[in-house]
Design an enzyme around this catalytic site. Structure first.
Site, PDB file in Angstrom:
ATOM      1  N   GLY A  81      10.273  -1.390  -6.736  1.00 26.80           N
ATOM      2  CA  GLY A  81      11.188  -2.159  -7.591  1.00 26.80           C
ATOM      3  C   GLY A  81      10.896  -1.962  -9.058  1.00 26.80           C
ATOM      4  CG  HIS A  98       9.383  -7.382  -4.660  1.00 22.16           C
ATOM      5  ND1 HIS A  98       8.655  -8.471  -4.224  1.00 22.16           N
ATOM      6  CD2 HIS A  98      10.663  -7.787  -4.717  1.00 22.16           C
ATOM      7  CE1 HIS A  98       9.469  -9.481  -4.013  1.00 22.16           C
ATOM      8  NE2 HIS A  98      10.683  -9.112  -4.303  1.00 22.16           N
ATOM      9  CE1 TYR A 134      14.322  -1.605  -3.934  1.00 22.26           C
ATOM     10  CE2 TYR A 134      16.407  -1.130  -5.005  1.00 22.26           C
ATOM     11  CZ  TYR A 134      15.073  -1.498  -5.073  1.00 22.26           C
ATOM     12  OH  TYR A 134      14.498  -1.762  -6.298  1.00 22.26           O
TER      13      TYR A 134
HETATM   14  C1  LCV Z   1       1.237  -7.300  -4.192  1.00 20.47           C
HETATM   15  C2  LCV Z   1      -0.309  -5.679  -4.754  1.00 20.47           C
HETATM   16  C3  LCV Z   1       0.712  -4.706  -4.861  1.00 20.47           C
HETATM   17  C4  LCV Z   1       2.050  -5.119  -4.610  1.00 20.47           C
HETATM   18  N1  LCV Z   1       2.268  -6.413  -4.276  1.00 20.47           N
HETATM   19  O1  LCV Z   1      -5.357  -0.749  -6.128  1.00 20.47           O
HETATM   20  O2  LCV Z   1      11.018  -0.803  -3.472  1.00 20.47           O
HETATM   21  S1  LCV Z   1      10.659  -1.638  -2.347  1.00 20.47           S
HETATM   22  O3  LCV Z   1      11.744  -1.924  -1.504  1.00 20.47           O
HETATM   23  O4  LCV Z   1       9.488  -1.121  -1.636  1.00 20.47           O
HETATM   24  C5  LCV Z   1      10.159  -3.157  -3.074  1.00 20.47           C
HETATM   25  C6  LCV Z   1      10.228  -4.256  -2.102  1.00 20.47           C
HETATM   26  C7  LCV Z   1       8.821  -2.995  -3.705  1.00 20.47           C
HETATM   27  O5  LCV Z   1       8.737  -2.790  -4.898  1.00 20.47           O
HETATM   28  O6  LCV Z   1       7.743  -3.090  -2.876  1.00 20.47           O
HETATM   29  C8  LCV Z   1       6.435  -2.766  -3.449  1.00 20.47           C
HETATM   30  C9  LCV Z   1       6.339  -1.254  -3.525  1.00 20.47           C
HETATM   31  N2  LCV Z   1       5.018  -0.908  -4.058  1.00 20.47           N
HETATM   32  C10 LCV Z   1       4.171  -0.079  -3.442  1.00 20.47           C
HETATM   33  O7  LCV Z   1       4.454   0.451  -2.348  1.00 20.47           O
HETATM   34  C11 LCV Z   1       2.817   0.148  -4.111  1.00 20.47           C
HETATM   35  C12 LCV Z   1       1.781  -0.729  -3.384  1.00 20.47           C
HETATM   36  N3  LCV Z   1       0.464  -0.615  -4.020  1.00 20.47           N
HETATM   37  C13 LCV Z   1      -0.286   0.525  -3.849  1.00 20.47           C
HETATM   38  O8  LCV Z   1       0.102   1.515  -3.231  1.00 20.47           O
HETATM   39  C14 LCV Z   1      -1.615   0.521  -4.557  1.00 20.47           C
HETATM   40  O9  LCV Z   1      -1.946  -0.843  -4.851  1.00 20.47           O
HETATM   41  C15 LCV Z   1      -1.552   1.310  -5.871  1.00 20.47           C
HETATM   42  C16 LCV Z   1      -1.415   2.826  -5.555  1.00 20.47           C
HETATM   43  C17 LCV Z   1      -0.373   0.835  -6.716  1.00 20.47           C
HETATM   44  C18 LCV Z   1      -2.859   1.042  -6.656  1.00 20.47           C
HETATM   45  O10 LCV Z   1      -3.958   1.342  -5.808  1.00 20.47           O
HETATM   46  P1  LCV Z   1      -5.400   0.842  -6.245  1.00 20.47           P
HETATM   47  O11 LCV Z   1      -6.351   1.379  -5.229  1.00 20.47           O
HETATM   48  O12 LCV Z   1      -5.609   1.100  -7.680  1.00 20.47           O
HETATM   49  P2  LCV Z   1      -5.332  -1.622  -4.783  1.00 20.47           P
HETATM   50  O13 LCV Z   1      -4.398  -1.034  -3.792  1.00 20.47           O
HETATM   51  O14 LCV Z   1      -6.738  -1.909  -4.366  1.00 20.47           O
HETATM   52  O15 LCV Z   1      -4.656  -2.984  -5.315  1.00 20.47           O
HETATM   53  C19 LCV Z   1      -5.395  -3.842  -6.169  1.00 20.47           C
HETATM   54  C20 LCV Z   1      -4.900  -5.230  -5.843  1.00 20.47           C
HETATM   55  O16 LCV Z   1      -3.496  -5.331  -6.177  1.00 20.47           O
HETATM   56  C21 LCV Z   1      -2.763  -5.699  -5.024  1.00 20.47           C
HETATM   57  C22 LCV Z   1      -3.586  -5.227  -3.847  1.00 20.47           C
HETATM   58  O17 LCV Z   1      -3.242  -5.969  -2.688  1.00 20.47           O
HETATM   59  C23 LCV Z   1      -4.988  -5.525  -4.342  1.00 20.47           C
HETATM   60  O18 LCV Z   1      -5.185  -6.912  -4.224  1.00 20.47           O
HETATM   61  P3  LCV Z   1      -6.658  -7.434  -3.736  1.00 20.47           P
HETATM   62  O19 LCV Z   1      -7.597  -6.995  -4.817  1.00 20.47           O
HETATM   63  O20 LCV Z   1      -6.456  -8.920  -3.640  1.00 20.47           O
HETATM   64  O21 LCV Z   1      -6.904  -6.752  -2.393  1.00 20.47           O
HETATM   65  N4  LCV Z   1      -1.458  -5.045  -5.029  1.00 20.47           N
HETATM   66  C24 LCV Z   1      -1.195  -3.751  -5.282  1.00 20.47           C
HETATM   67  N5  LCV Z   1       0.126  -3.520  -5.181  1.00 20.47           N
HETATM   68  N6  LCV Z   1       3.106  -4.277  -4.709  1.00 20.47           N
HETATM   69  N7  LCV Z   1      -0.070  -6.977  -4.434  1.00 20.47           N
END
Ligand code: LCV
Length: 259
Positions: free
Chosen positions: A108, A64, A138
């Site tokens: 999600g 999400h 959730y």
């Molecule tokens: C918006 C993002 C996101 C993101 N949203 O790259 O299941 S529930 O209930 O939790 C549900 C509500 C849900 O699905 O929630 C989301 C759950 N997802 C996560 O917990 C994963 C969140 N993301 C991460 O942990 C990391 O981004 C990963 C491991 C996926 C990738 O890491 P990496 O170092 O390769 P960054 O974290 O630097 O992210 C690159 C850009 O994508 C955005 C993040 O904010 C960043 O944006 P900026 O370049 O503007 O800083 N991004 C990543 N995930 N779910 N935005």
């Protein structure tokens, strides 16, 4: 510019989600394009769909779009939330959807993949159920989708730890259909899709709908449903919920207080 790409070959289509700068986060614009794409494929009576991200991707989807989660007192996973819409679209699509997975799948997006009809993954791909990482309560049909994908013990472990599970373990648990080496993934999925496309689309569509109805057939009384909604509301009205989302957006670890 569309956030998806569609390729059609005969009765088989490939729908690629393509917003790598946001790690294919399931934002409203991306889901809008996915739903439009599925409508086009339904119109064309496509008999099998391969749902994939860009070849070689490290993050299949980050789940999400956290930036779209409401901080106000509103259910973050309500009926009309884009994530709920795309999951229903995939469940109701009349032909099988095969999820071709490379890289990591989060939150999600993990539910969305498990709501597909088959999952074929590269050996180093991973799957994480993350509500507890963000403080999100959730929704009940989402929890049921996880329970339909594996045992309640595994669902509890994945939810409570919010840690990724490897494709190797997921396959051993029966959560995914196949593990295939990365350079064989596309032809493997194409072969499955073409095999499906040779069978009766009407029979497959009906049996897919029967399976969906049977999988979601759970007796739950209105007071029970209302009690669950009340419990969920306590969570999305909590300080911890706001802290979980704010911490993510501020790129720091959340400090949950249990209130
Ligand atoms: C918006 C993002 C996101 C993101 N949203 O790259 O299941 S529930 O209930 O939790 C549900 C509500 C849900 O699905 O929630 C989301 C759950 N997802 C996560 O917990 C994963 C969140 N993301 C991460 O942990 C990391 O981004 C990963 C491991 C996926 C990738 O890491 P990496 O170092 O390769 P960054 O974290 O630097 O992210 C690159 C850009 O994508 C955005 C993040 O904010 C960043 O944006 P900026 O370049 O503007 O800083 N991004 C990543 N995930 N779910 N935005």
């Amino acid at each position: 510019m569309s956030l998806i790409q569609i390729e059609i070959e005969g009765h088989v289509a490939t729908l690629m989600i393509d917003n790598p700068t946001k790690r294919n986060a399931l934002s409203e614009p991306l889901i809008h394009d996915m739903i439009e794409g599925l409508a086009e494929l339904r119109e064309k009576k496509i008999r099998a769909v391969i749902l994939r991200a860009r070849p070689g991707i490290k993050v299949w989807s980050a789940g999400h779009d956290v930036g779209e989660l409401p901080l106000t007192r509103r259910d973050p996973l309500g009926w009309d939330d884009p994530l709920r819409k795309i999951i229903r679209e995939l469940e109701h699509f009349p032909a099988p959807v095969i999820a071709l997975i490379e890289g990591s799948v989060w939150g999600g997006a993990c539910e969305m993949v498990l709501a597909c009809d088959m999952v074929v993954a590269a050996p180093d791909s991973t799957f994480a159920i993350t509500p507890a990482r963000l403080g999100v309560p959730y929704n009940i049909s989402g929890v049921l989708n996880f329970l339909n994908a594996t045992s309640h013990l595994i669902v509890r472990e994945m939810v409570f730890t919010a840690q990724p599970v490897s494709a190797v373990r997921a396959e051993r648990l029966g959560m995914i259909n196949h593990i295939v080496e990365i350079d064989e993934l596309e032809p493997f999925c194409q072969t499955i899709a073409k095999t499906i496309a040779q069978n009766s689309p009407l029979s497959i569509a009906v049996i897919k709908e029967e399976l969906r109805l049977l999988e979601s057939a759970r007796a739950i009384t209105p007071p029970t449903f209302e009690r669950i909604q009340g419990l969920r509301r306590m969570v999305y009205d909590s300080e911890d919920y706001r802290e979980g989302i704010t911490a993510f957006l501020e790129k720091r670890r959340a400090d949950f207080k249990g209130r």
